[in-house]
Scaffold this active site. Structure first.
Site, short mmCIF file in Angstrom:
data_model
loop_
_atom_site.label_atom_id
_atom_site.label_comp_id
_atom_site.label_asym_id
_atom_site.label_seq_id
_atom_site.Cartn_x
_atom_site.Cartn_y
_atom_site.Cartn_z
N CYS A 177 0.87 -1.19 0.00
CA CYS A 177 0.00 0.00 0.00
C CYS A 177 0.90 1.23 0.00
O CYS A 177 0.78 2.12 0.84
CB CYS A 177 -0.94 0.00 1.19
SG CYS A 177 -1.90 -1.53 1.38
N ALA A 178 1.80 1.28 -0.98
CA ALA A 178 2.95 2.18 -0.94
C ALA A 178 2.67 3.61 -1.36
O ALA A 178 3.34 4.54 -0.90
CB ALA A 178 4.06 1.62 -1.84
N ALA A 179 1.72 3.83 -2.26
CA ALA A 179 1.50 5.18 -2.78
C ALA A 179 1.05 6.13 -1.67
O ALA A 179 0.36 5.70 -0.74
CB ALA A 179 0.46 5.14 -3.90
N PRO A 180 1.47 7.41 -1.72
CA PRO A 180 2.17 8.09 -2.81
C PRO A 180 3.68 8.00 -2.79
O PRO A 180 4.33 8.61 -3.63
CB PRO A 180 1.72 9.55 -2.63
CG PRO A 180 1.56 9.69 -1.15
CD PRO A 180 1.01 8.36 -0.68
N GLY A 181 4.28 7.28 -1.82
CA GLY A 181 5.68 6.96 -1.96
C GLY A 181 6.67 7.56 -0.99
O GLY A 181 7.87 7.35 -1.14
N CYS A 204 -2.72 5.47 9.98
CA CYS A 204 -2.85 6.86 10.41
C CYS A 204 -4.22 7.06 11.05
O CYS A 204 -4.94 8.00 10.71
CB CYS A 204 -2.63 7.82 9.24
SG CYS A 204 -3.68 7.52 7.81
#
Length: 449
Positions: free
Chosen positions: A262-266, A377
């Site tokens: 679930c990497a985006a936005p990086g 978050c």
């Protein structure tokens, strides 16, 4: 000190479609209306609607500022309007309510002349047959808001700007006093934090910022990011100080194979690449991954980018896995105040189930002896501490690796008794209230035995 009341044109006067500033107020009310009705995110909704409206940058910026403060102080605004409407908001008033909310946001919380906020709201009410019937009512209420501003703002309970279900959740989990200070922190505009490739002190001096105990640089000003020195050269990227902690806790080493799920936005991907790891960034969203790729290109970094559902992604086991799971995002309310009003308590069980599936898949992708950091978050323990407890109960091959205060700049108040990270919005005192605080984050570091 109260601003002097200014004469406002008659509510019966004919509206002018080209009145200066009306297009910005129109867009602000439309944003408020759509986000509350459809539950969409302010950022994406603004980008779409502002592009369609074709406004000048200044008008678009004003519309966004109005909508943002409207969501930040929506409870206060609604209360102030409601107590001045003897029969409540008109049921068939069309855009009456969002127009009034947008105008009240200006009168109570923005440095906008009273006459401009009232006059343009009246013109806007005239534009729809449903709301035009209530022009005199709207005019009277807005004039009262302008006259009674100081009394309205005096002594407002901070929790009035937090939906009841979140008030109850935070009071239950953190206590009434902490719930109130969290809500108070959410009233402040968020600061801008950067993660830098090197020389944090040097960049803090160049950009008029301070180096936080965790190593992030927090800027004092509010300049356009892309115009700042070092942006085009890829020397730093925007990343909330708390959001930068999970990648630090993974402690990636040069040459290690690391998966960022679930990497985006990086931002976390960039941190892991900077540490020298061989990074695979996985996300199901093609558009968000294109943004990630663009960010890495600006930074002069490379990672393997995979478009896939992380809950089903399979690969050879990694040395370390970072899972920043989808969540209610209630820890980001200060930066994204619309979240408080678009999320619902019934969203939580669905998110918990998704997080559990993602955690179990992340466990499969972690080699024996490898590290897994799970983070969200969210301020809701159901998505953090309780999620990890359930994971450990069904995955006996994993154990916590407690986090030490020294790993997060000595900020011990952000650690739980079990050695998990739990940042809260009112922590991390700074030079001013606006330069204090950070996103509410949870993270736990796990080891595969």
């Amino acid at each position: 000190m109260a601003r002097p009341e200014t004469t406002v044109p008659s509510p019966e006067q004919k509206p002018l479609d080209n009145a200066p500033g009306l297009a910005a107020r129109r867009l602000a009310a439309e944003l408020i209306d759509e986000i509350l009705r459809a539950g969409t995110a302010l950022d994406e909704t603004f980008e779409r609607m502002a592009a369609a409206a074709g406004l000048e940058p200044a008008d678009a910026g004003l519309a966004r500022a109005i909508a943002t403060v409207a969501f930040r102080r929506l409870g206060s605004i609604r209360h102030a309007i409601d107590v001045r409407l003897e029969r409540g908001s008109p049921r068939n008033g069309g855009p009456f309510e969002p127009i009034m909310v947008a105008a009240a946001a200006q009168l109570l919380f923005l440095d906008v002349p009273d006459h401009a906020a009232v006059d343009l709201a009246i013109r806007h009410l005239h534009e729809d047959a449903r709301s035009s019937r209530y022009v005199s009512l709207g005019n009277a209420v807005l004039r009262r808001l302008a006259r009674e501003r100081d009394a309205i703002l005096a002594g407002l309970d901070p929790l009035i700007d937090t939906p009841e279900w979140l008030q109850e959740s935070w009071t239950r989990h953190y206590g009434a006093e902490t719930a109130a200070v969290i809500a108070l922190a959410h009233r402040q505009e968020p600061p801008l934090d950067l993660s830098v490739k090197a020389d944090a002190a040097g960049w803090a001096e160049k950009l008029d910022g301070v180096v936080l105990p965790t190593g992030s640089v927090r800027l004092r000003g509010k300049e356009s990011v892309t115009a700042l020195p070092g942006f085009a050269e890829g020397e730093w990227w925007v990343q909330d100080a708390a959001a930068a902690l999970p990648a630090l806790l993974l402690a990636a080493k040069p040459g290690e194979r690391v998966a960022d799920l679930c990497a985006a936005p990086g931002g976390k991907t960039a941190q892991l690449v900077l540490a020298g790891a061989d990074v695979t960034a996985v996300d199901r969203s093609g558009p968000r991954l294109r943004r990630l790729a663009a960010n890495l290109e600006r930074l002069g970094q490379q990672a393997q980018i995979v478009t896939a559902d992380a809950a089903r992604y399979e690969a050879e086991a990694f040395d370390a896995v970072l899972l920043d799971a989808p969540c209610s995002a209630t820890g980001t309310i200060r930066r994204h105040p619309d979240v408080a009003w678009t999320k619902r308590p019934e969203d939580i069980p669905k998110l918990i189930a998704l997080q559990a599936r993602l955690l179990d898949q992340a466990a499969k992708l972690t080699r024996p002896g490898g590290r897994l950091v799970y983070c969200t978050c969210s301020l809701e323990p159901e998505e953090g501490e309780m999620q990890v407890e359930a994971f450990l109960a069904r995955q006996p091959g994993f154990a916590r690796q407690p986090i030490e205060a020294a790993e997060i700049g000595g900020i011990g108040e952000a650690l739980t008794p079990k050695g998990e990270l739990r940042t809260l919005p009112h922590q991390l005192a700074g030079e001013t209230p606006r330069l204090s605080g950070w996103t509410g984050f949870y993270a736990c570091r796990l080891i595969r035995l």
